[in-house]
Design an enzyme around this catalytic site. Structure first.
Site, PDB file in Angstrom:
ATOM      1  N   ARG A   1       4.913 -39.897 -36.929  1.00 45.10           N
ATOM      2  CA  ARG A   1       5.812 -39.695 -35.559  1.00 45.10           C
ATOM      3  C   ARG A   1       4.806 -41.111 -34.816  1.00 45.10           C
ATOM      4  O   ARG A   1       6.062 -41.912 -33.668  1.00 45.10           O
ATOM      5  CB  ARG A   1       5.869 -38.958 -35.008  1.00 45.10           C
ATOM      6  CG  ARG A   1       6.506 -39.230 -33.159  1.00 45.10           C
ATOM      7  CD  ARG A   1       7.564 -37.525 -32.789  1.00 45.10           C
ATOM      8  NE  ARG A   1       6.434 -37.254 -32.361  1.00 45.10           N
ATOM      9  CZ  ARG A   1       5.171 -36.535 -31.347  1.00 45.10           C
ATOM     10  NH1 ARG A   1       5.126 -38.079 -30.571  1.00 45.10           N
ATOM     11  NH2 ARG A   1       4.308 -35.839 -31.313  1.00 45.10           N
TER      12      ARG A   1
ATOM     13  N   TYR B   1      31.024 -49.267 -29.252  1.00 42.27           N
ATOM     14  CA  TYR B   1      30.577 -48.167 -29.996  1.00 42.27           C
ATOM     15  C   TYR B   1      30.916 -47.596 -29.163  1.00 42.27           C
ATOM     16  O   TYR B   1      29.889 -46.355 -27.993  1.00 42.27           O
ATOM     17  CB  TYR B   1      29.006 -48.349 -30.883  1.00 42.27           C
ATOM     18  CG  TYR B   1      29.388 -47.239 -32.036  1.00 42.27           C
ATOM     19  CD1 TYR B   1      29.777 -47.239 -33.115  1.00 42.27           C
ATOM     20  CD2 TYR B   1      28.417 -46.110 -31.647  1.00 42.27           C
ATOM     21  CE1 TYR B   1      29.601 -45.997 -33.837  1.00 42.27           C
ATOM     22  CE2 TYR B   1      27.821 -45.057 -32.918  1.00 42.27           C
ATOM     23  CZ  TYR B   1      28.831 -44.708 -33.822  1.00 42.27           C
ATOM     24  OH  TYR B   1      28.997 -43.812 -34.149  1.00 42.27           O
TER      25      TYR B   1
ATOM     26  N   ASP C   1      23.424 -55.772 -29.813  1.00 41.83           N
ATOM     27  CA  ASP C   1      23.764 -54.590 -31.000  1.00 41.83           C
ATOM     28  C   ASP C   1      24.542 -55.781 -32.360  1.00 41.83           C
ATOM     29  O   ASP C   1      25.554 -55.662 -31.718  1.00 41.83           O
ATOM     30  CB  ASP C   1      24.824 -53.726 -30.244  1.00 41.83           C
ATOM     31  CG  ASP C   1      24.890 -52.697 -31.497  1.00 41.83           C
ATOM     32  OD1 ASP C   1      24.862 -53.039 -33.596  1.00 41.83           O
ATOM     33  OD2 ASP C   1      25.478 -51.810 -31.696  1.00 41.83           O
TER      34      ASP C   1
ATOM     35  N   LYS D   1      24.546 -48.594 -41.247  1.00 45.62           N
ATOM     36  CA  LYS D   1      25.726 -49.811 -41.947  1.00 45.62           C
ATOM     37  C   LYS D   1      25.288 -50.874 -42.810  1.00 45.62           C
ATOM     38  O   LYS D   1      24.648 -50.602 -44.411  1.00 45.62           O
ATOM     39  CB  LYS D   1      26.556 -50.589 -40.535  1.00 45.62           C
ATOM     40  CG  LYS D   1      26.559 -49.453 -39.680  1.00 45.62           C
ATOM     41  CD  LYS D   1      27.641 -48.410 -39.918  1.00 45.62           C
ATOM     42  CE  LYS D   1      27.674 -46.918 -38.633  1.00 45.62           C
ATOM     43  NZ  LYS D   1      28.003 -47.346 -37.265  1.00 45.62           N
TER      44      LYS D   1
HETATM   45  C1  LIG Z   1      27.610 -46.234 -36.986  1.00 47.04           C
HETATM   46  C2  LIG Z   1      26.942 -47.599 -35.591  1.00 47.04           C
HETATM   47  C3  LIG Z   1      26.011 -47.162 -34.272  1.00 47.04           C
HETATM   48  C4  LIG Z   1      25.578 -45.989 -34.232  1.00 47.04           C
HETATM   49  O1  LIG Z   1      24.727 -45.702 -35.518  1.00 47.04           O
HETATM   50  P1  LIG Z   1      24.054 -44.522 -36.020  1.00 47.04           P
HETATM   51  O2  LIG Z   1      23.745 -45.244 -37.656  1.00 47.04           O
HETATM   52  O3  LIG Z   1      25.772 -43.859 -36.348  1.00 47.04           O
HETATM   53  O4  LIG Z   1      23.268 -43.903 -34.991  1.00 47.04           O
HETATM   54  C5  LIG Z   1      25.723 -47.892 -33.141  1.00 47.04           C
HETATM   55  N1  LIG Z   1      26.120 -49.634 -32.582  1.00 47.04           N
HETATM   56  C6  LIG Z   1      27.514 -49.535 -33.619  1.00 47.04           C
HETATM   57  C7  LIG Z   1      27.770 -51.117 -33.678  1.00 47.04           C
HETATM   58  C8  LIG Z   1      27.456 -48.431 -34.993  1.00 47.04           C
HETATM   59  O5  LIG Z   1      28.878 -49.317 -35.493  1.00 47.04           O
END
Ligand SMILES: *Cc1c(COP(=O)(O)O)cnc(C)c1O
Length: 409
Positions: free
Chosen positions: A63, A122, A196, A221
């Site tokens: 962890r 998001y 992000d 992604k």
């Molecule tokens: C999918 C996504 C998230 C969240 O990510 P997870 O891996 O599903 O927790 C955050 N920001 C964006 C832009 C995303 O496309």
């Protein structure tokens, strides 16, 4: 002859990123260290590890850290800091999901203070900021990040702002953020800028070059890239981690990635530039096809001249405009449902950034139970379709959309 040092390309960095010393067997692939704890040689080694002293055991408990996870952290960090003069000042931190990276990062950086966030984010990030942040001793207000005046007004109104939060490319209209201008505002008002970078990836946009302080990713992604794993990564300067105690927050909130997931994601990193090149080429072709189609009212893609931020996108995005497209169907809700039911090659699924083309219709799918006001706020109209263009042959994706748009039932 003098040998001049040639900077390797991003492709080469990606292939070798994160590699550390070979293990005792000389394993070529990074091994999956599937272990929860680590054996100390003696009491002294354990004690030194706990005191963070030299010569102690390098690992204590997974962890807190794990060699496979650390390889992924180095890899994403290398890509995000590619072309900086001081990459050694930065480090990565991997998480079990994008949301774990985002929430842990926000809590660590904004604790006790105010956040100015982008208005359309998001969905889960937006929900976290609106519903959970206020009960955690922080506050949050929202602004249109393409309107610098509005952002500055929020900063003036909230002098306790610790963090500005945004997405480099944001749903549903693929808004591109002027990270450079926003980072100057952040600095002026003593806040950190957290970006992000999931949709753009370091292939197209590297926020640190533009002045960002923290970059987060849903590696689920494009970075993972194959739709096989949930994960997240945060990258920041080591001094930002120290100041914010981000490592302590990750340890105690417990959101670190597992070694198997980190390993799968690391495999994705190796082909990221290769895949993004194709995603972007296909994205441009599909966007142009849709723009010319009579059943399509409007296409949101930063690569099109019709996109309101096309000029900004062209100045900050490298080698194309990514694979994310949203478009508005003339026929509204029914046309959206019909398109979803008639595509054959495109995969009907949420998420994005996988090798295959994913298509979804928010009004009938992800947002079908969301009330009208919230839908409107998020820019989700009845005929809006989102497509994550994959790396299949562009002509096949286009042929599939063409035949599905032809049918109306
Ligand atoms: C999918 C996504 C998230 C969240 O990510 P997870 O891996 O599903 O927790 C955050 N920001 C964006 C832009 C995303 O496309």
């Amino acid at each position: 002859m003098m040998k001049t040092k040639i900077k390797p390309t991003l492709e080469s960095v990606a292939v070798h990123a994160g590699e550390g010393k070979k293990d005792q067997y000389g394993s070529h692939a990074t091994p999956i260290y599937q272990t929860s704890t680590y054996v100390f040689d003696d009491v002294e080694a354990g004690a030194k590890a706990f005191r963070h002293e030299e010569g102690g055991a390098s690992h204590v408990y997974s962890r807190l850290g794990n060699p496979t996870v650390e390889a992924l952290e180095r890899a994403v960090c290398e890509l995000e800091t590619y072309s900086l003069d001081n990459p050694e000042d930065y480090a990565g931190m991997a998480f079990g999901s994008g949301m774990a990276a985002i929430t842990t990062g926000i809590i660590a950086l904004a604790k006790g203070g105010h956040i100015v966030a982008q208005d359309a984010l998001y969905g889960c990030t937006s929900q976290f900021l609106k519903e959970e942040v206020p009960v955690m001793g922080m506050s949050c207000s929202f602004a249109d990040m393409s309107d610098l005046f509005q952002v500055e007004m929020e900063l003036k109104k909230h002098p306790e702002t610790k963090l500005i939060y945004l997405e480099s490319i944001a749903n549903p209209t693929m808004t591109v953020a002027d990270i450079k201008a926003l980072s100057q505002l952040a600095e002026e008002y003593g806040a950190k800028l957290m970006v992000d970078n999931t949709f753009a990836t370091p292939y197209h946009i590297r926020p640190f070059e533009l002045g960002a302080d923290v970059v987060v990713h849903s590696t689920t992604k494009y970075i993972g890239g194959h739709g096989s794993v949930i994960g997240g990564v945060m990258v920041a300067k080591k001094e930002v981690y120290e100041e914010s105690e981000a490592a302590l927050f990750r340890k105690n909130l417990g959101g670190i990635a597992g070694p198997m997931d980190a390993w799968l994601t690391l495999n994705g990193v190796k082909t990221l530039p290769l895949r993004m090149k194709k995603h972007a080429e296909n994205g441009m072709k599909v966007a142009r096809f849709l723009e010319d189609h009579p059943k399509v009212d409007h296409v949101f893609y930063p690569g099109l001249e019709s996109h309101p931020q096309h000029a900004l996108a062209s100045s900050i995005m490298k080698d194309g405009y990514g694979g994310m497209i949203a478009f508005e169907l003339v026929g509204g809700y029914e046309a959206g449902v019909s398109l979803m039911n008639n595509v054959k090659l495109c995969t009907l699924a949420v998420s994005l950034g996988a090798v295959d083309t994913l298509i979804q219709h928010p009004a009938s799918m992800t947002h079908s139970i969301v009330d009208e006001d919230l839908k409107k706020q998020a820019g989700i109209t009845d005929g809006l379709v989102r497509i994550s263009v994959g790396i299949e042959g562009a002509e096949d994706i286009i042929a599939d959309l063409e035949q599905a748009l032809e049918i109306q039932n």
